[in-house]
Design an enzyme around this catalytic site. Sequence first.
Site, PDB file in Angstrom:
ATOM      1  N   LYS A  49       0.695  -1.221  -0.014  1.00  0.00           N
ATOM      2  CA  LYS A  49       0.144  -0.013   0.188  1.00  0.00           C
ATOM      3  C   LYS A  49       0.716   1.278   0.068  1.00  0.00           C
ATOM      4  O   LYS A  49       2.075   1.039   0.584  1.00  0.00           O
ATOM      5  CB  LYS A  49      -0.928   0.153   1.339  1.00  0.00           C
TER       6      LYS A  49
ATOM      7  N   ARG B  30     -10.333 -11.509   1.922  1.00  0.00           N
ATOM      8  CA  ARG B  30     -11.291 -12.644   1.193  1.00  0.00           C
ATOM      9  C   ARG B  30     -10.504 -14.045   1.312  1.00  0.00           C
ATOM     10  O   ARG B  30     -11.181 -15.077   1.467  1.00  0.00           O
ATOM     11  CB  ARG B  30     -11.611 -12.266  -0.064  1.00  0.00           C
TER      12      ARG B  30
END
Length: 504
Positions: free
Chosen positions: A281, A355
């Site tokens: 990020k 996920r």
Amino acid sequence: MIHITASDKSLLAQKAHSYVLFLQEGFSASKDLKEVAQILPDLSLILKKREFTGKSGQVYATSFSIHGEIRLLVLAGLGKAAPKKKIDIEQFRRSLARAIKESIRHKSSTVAVALPESELFGVDVAYLAEQTACIAYMGSYHFNEFLTDDSRKEEDLQELIVCVISKDKKAVAQGLEVGNCIGSGVNRARHWIDSPPSVLTPTVLANHAKELAKEAGLKLQIFDEKQVIAMGMGGLHGVSRGSDEECRFVVLEYHTKRKNAPTIAFVGKGITFDSGGLSIKPADYMEDMKEDMSGAAAVICALHILAHLKPDVNVIGIAPMSENLPSGKALKPGDVLRFYNGKTAEVRNTDAEGRLILADALSYAVKHYKPSAIIDVATLTGACAYALGHFYTGMMSQHDDLVAQVQASADRSGDRVWRLPMHDDYKPAIRSEVADISNTGSRKYMAGTVTAAHFLQHFVDDVPWVHLDIAGSAYNVPDIPYFRPGATGAGVRLLVDLAINWKD
Ligand code: BES
Ligand code: ZN
Ligand code: ZN
């Protein structure tokens, strides 16, 4: 803990540091301020001058002398009802939180409040008492642990006296007790979330779950990294590979004494720090990524609360916990993982890690419990925060009956959700050439929050399931006075309400 009691004596008969009175817009000074006017005869003139009209959002605090001491009087505006409607209970929550914050600012640790009539909001007195106790916790929450400057440390709210005239004393007492339990649980989740990521590692979070389970008599299983690998949880292990900290897989069980009761499962994302992994990020997106275990915190704290409130339904809480970091051992874009249910996924972006760990957890819930419903709670996609902002949790599901139950719990608890369309049209977005599915949605479909939900759907078989994306609602919610910068405890109130009011 806050010591919370009910009293049928008047507000000013109490011994407190701060006295809170709620007023509706257009209140009548002669009626509503009758008791305080005996001590502060000029109050209604002062209020006129200060333009305190009882509008929602207004608070007015003044010192006064009572029982031979100088104390604080706090007037809090409730606003007014729309035509033919009651005042929204949310106005009360915010008004109470403002009054509590004002009291704390004035170093009051004992606060007495005059409970408005529950009729004003069209609710019963037990529910109003519950909301009062819960918001007393949420409004007084602070995180002082690492402050060394005493002047910056906020006062703890130690005692709350709720003045209420009700025939049903038992209902009031029960409501206060339930709210006490829920409010302290919400703040516990917030404390974990606000803790620095090198303090709150997967191992530490799992140990917290263990302590709570022991205290409340919940059944608990903790799987360590070796066991996670042996069980075939390729998602959780894959994400954890890049980190020096071991992952954990935590399973909590609450069992009701009622025979043949249904079972529901709560699953929470527990990434204790999300750097993005090799798909790293940018720095400013990483700043608050200690919040990425908010779902796990919500699930564990909800189970602990439920162990005390004892609903008539069995509840399973599952929390996969890991860090997501880059290293020579880390998961790579292009890697293919095999999950607990045997399905495979291509990892195209290592920052879509939530996920991957939820895939194993959902499969585990389905295989071992065959629950009537699964609710997962996760800070899953930045896209959800862009779509809804901070005020709503994103809700996705193809089971309308379960959606209706979750919506009702959101409405009752004040833990708000907004449904996003989980239509099959979005399904092809996660197609992969090399594995069953891809962990990122193809760009041409956009809607990253919905395509993430479609990824998760591959792991719930045909169990009714609702996915809650709390990426926006878990942290830094502005303007709402029972929150503050940092964690909100999103999901805790909703999950608890859902279990208590469960209808199979
Ligand atoms: N933990 C983040 C999502 C997030 C973002 C939570 C902001 C709270 C605030 C999640 O793991 C993530 O990075 N998701 C990616 C998915 C993408 C790579 C498909 C995202 O949202 O950018
Ligand atoms: Zn991520
Ligand atoms: Zn994440």
